[in-house]
Design a protein around this motif. Structure first.
Motif, short mmCIF file in Angstrom:
data_model
loop_
_atom_site.label_atom_id
_atom_site.label_comp_id
_atom_site.label_asym_id
_atom_site.label_seq_id
_atom_site.Cartn_x
_atom_site.Cartn_y
_atom_site.Cartn_z
N LYS A 143 -14.95 -53.64 -24.28
CA LYS A 143 -16.07 -54.00 -25.16
C LYS A 143 -17.41 -53.56 -24.55
O LYS A 143 -18.30 -53.10 -25.25
CB LYS A 143 -16.08 -55.52 -25.38
N ARG A 144 -17.53 -53.69 -23.24
CA ARG A 144 -18.76 -53.32 -22.54
C ARG A 144 -18.85 -51.81 -22.27
O ARG A 144 -19.85 -51.34 -21.75
CB ARG A 144 -18.85 -54.07 -21.20
N MET A 145 -17.78 -51.09 -22.57
CA MET A 145 -17.70 -49.65 -22.31
C MET A 145 -17.85 -49.34 -20.81
O MET A 145 -18.55 -48.42 -20.40
CB MET A 145 -18.73 -48.88 -23.14
N ILE A 146 -17.18 -50.16 -20.00
CA ILE A 146 -17.15 -49.94 -18.55
C ILE A 146 -16.06 -48.91 -18.28
O ILE A 146 -14.89 -49.13 -18.59
CB ILE A 146 -16.86 -51.26 -17.79
N VAL A 147 -16.47 -47.78 -17.72
CA VAL A 147 -15.55 -46.66 -17.49
C VAL A 147 -15.77 -46.09 -16.09
O VAL A 147 -16.81 -46.33 -15.46
CB VAL A 147 -15.75 -45.55 -18.54
N LEU A 148 -14.80 -45.34 -15.61
CA LEU A 148 -14.92 -44.62 -14.35
C LEU A 148 -15.45 -43.23 -14.67
O LEU A 148 -14.82 -42.49 -15.43
CB LEU A 148 -13.55 -44.55 -13.65
N HIS A 149 -16.61 -42.88 -14.10
CA HIS A 149 -17.19 -41.56 -14.37
C HIS A 149 -18.02 -41.08 -13.19
O HIS A 149 -18.30 -41.83 -12.26
CB HIS A 149 -18.04 -41.61 -15.65
N SER A 150 -18.39 -39.82 -13.25
CA SER A 150 -19.24 -39.24 -12.20
C SER A 150 -20.67 -39.18 -12.70
O SER A 150 -20.95 -39.31 -13.89
CB SER A 150 -18.75 -37.84 -11.83
N TYR A 151 -21.58 -38.95 -11.74
CA TYR A 151 -22.99 -38.78 -12.08
C TYR A 151 -23.64 -37.98 -10.97
O TYR A 151 -23.40 -38.25 -9.78
CB TYR A 151 -23.66 -40.15 -12.25
N SER A 152 -24.45 -37.02 -11.35
CA SER A 152 -25.04 -36.10 -10.37
C SER A 152 -25.94 -36.78 -9.35
O SER A 152 -26.14 -36.27 -8.25
CB SER A 152 -25.81 -35.00 -11.10
N ALA A 153 -26.50 -37.95 -9.67
CA ALA A 153 -27.41 -38.64 -8.75
C ALA A 153 -26.67 -39.38 -7.63
O ALA A 153 -27.29 -39.84 -6.67
CB ALA A 153 -28.29 -39.63 -9.51
N VAL A 154 -25.34 -39.49 -7.74
CA VAL A 154 -24.56 -40.14 -6.67
C VAL A 154 -24.28 -39.08 -5.62
O VAL A 154 -23.66 -38.05 -5.91
CB VAL A 154 -23.25 -40.75 -7.20
N PRO A 155 -24.74 -39.28 -4.38
CA PRO A 155 -24.53 -38.27 -3.34
C PRO A 155 -23.07 -38.18 -2.91
O PRO A 155 -22.29 -39.11 -3.11
CB PRO A 155 -25.41 -38.74 -2.19
N GLU A 156 -22.72 -37.06 -2.29
CA GLU A 156 -21.36 -36.85 -1.82
C GLU A 156 -21.12 -37.56 -0.48
O GLU A 156 -20.08 -38.15 -0.26
CB GLU A 156 -21.08 -35.34 -1.69
N GLY A 157 -22.10 -37.50 0.40
CA GLY A 157 -21.93 -38.07 1.74
C GLY A 157 -22.61 -39.40 1.91
O GLY A 157 -23.48 -39.78 1.12
N GLU A 158 -22.20 -40.11 2.96
CA GLU A 158 -22.79 -41.41 3.25
C GLU A 158 -24.28 -41.28 3.56
O GLU A 158 -24.74 -40.26 4.07
CB GLU A 158 -22.07 -42.07 4.43
N GLN A 159 -25.02 -42.33 3.22
CA GLN A 159 -26.48 -42.37 3.37
C GLN A 159 -26.86 -43.63 4.15
O GLN A 159 -26.13 -44.59 4.16
CB GLN A 159 -27.15 -42.47 1.99
N ASP A 160 -28.06 -43.60 4.73
CA ASP A 160 -28.58 -44.81 5.38
C ASP A 160 -29.28 -45.72 4.37
O ASP A 160 -29.67 -46.82 4.69
CB ASP A 160 -29.56 -44.44 6.50
N HIS A 161 -29.45 -45.22 3.15
CA HIS A 161 -30.13 -46.01 2.12
C HIS A 161 -29.19 -46.25 0.95
O HIS A 161 -28.11 -45.66 0.87
CB HIS A 161 -31.40 -45.28 1.65
N TYR A 162 -29.61 -47.12 0.05
CA TYR A 162 -28.80 -47.45 -1.12
C TYR A 162 -28.85 -46.31 -2.13
O TYR A 162 -29.82 -45.55 -2.17
CB TYR A 162 -29.28 -48.76 -1.75
N ILE A 163 -27.81 -46.20 -2.94
CA ILE A 163 -27.72 -45.08 -3.89
C ILE A 163 -28.05 -45.54 -5.31
O ILE A 163 -28.37 -46.70 -5.55
CB ILE A 163 -26.32 -44.41 -3.83
#
Length: 197
Positions: A143-163
């Motif tokens: 109902k909430r349309m919660i799905v598994l998807h990609s997004y270009s703003a999510v980085p590939e590697g680990e970061q010291d800051h929040y994404i």
């Protein structure tokens, strides 16, 4: 006397200052929580309805700049891949590292619980997978349309800051999504995705 002073100095340097705990050191309690989640998923998959070889786990206690989405080999009991995953914007509490969760429509929160990863479709973010909530804490996922998807703003590697934040969906990098896609599309039965805290 000089040699004794040098030995005392070396001993103080090596043993006198305990090493600070690494920020991402795995606690025993984290391992215990993970093992408990694995056991729960193994029980669910033993029914034959869900994939009994592979499951996905997301530990929301790990900060979003670190790998917290784990692809787990249920047969050989090991993590075989991992990546970053965003949490819902509504889950932010204003205190870094502390999240809240909701199953309510329009909350923009991440919902905890087990999901069955369903069919794929093409949406605004490209290919995405329908998630069917299997628990009271996430039974509004469709109902909430919660799905598994990609997004270009999510980085590939680990970061010291929040994404980047999502609207409640588990959102991963495009590169990681391609690896997940191969696993999901080759599975003859639904894979379980378990989001826990």
């Amino acid at each position: 006397m000089k040699i004794v002073s040098i030995i005392i100095l070396i001993t103080a340097c090596v043993f006198g200052n305990p090493k600070p705990k690494e920020e991402n050191a795995i606690e025993d309690s984290d391992i215990e929580r993970f093992n408990q989640q694995i056991e729960n998923v193994k029980k669910m998959s033993a029914s034959g309805v869900y994939n009994s070889k592979i499951a996905f786990f997301i530990d929301m206690r790990i900060k979003s700049g670190k790998n917290r989405f784990f692809v787990y080999d249920l047969e050989n009991d090991k993590v075989i891949d991992e990546g970053l995953v965003a949490n819902g914007a509504g889950s932010e509490t204003g205190v870094k590292g502390e999240l809240k969760f909701s199953n309510e429509p329009n909350s923009k929160c991440t919902s905890l619980g087990c999901y069955a990863i369903g069919k794929s479709y093409r949406g605004m973010f490209g290919k995405a997978y329908v998630l069917k909530g299997l628990d009271q804490t996430n039974n509004n996922a469709v109902k909430r349309m919660i799905v598994l998807h990609s997004y270009s703003a999510v980085p590939e590697g680990e970061q010291d800051h929040y994404i980047a934040l999502s609207q409640g969906c588990p959102m991963v990098s495009e590169v990681f999504f391609k690896r997940l896609e191969k696993i999901i599309d080759s599975s003859k039965s639904n894979i379980i995705l378990n989001i826990y805290y």
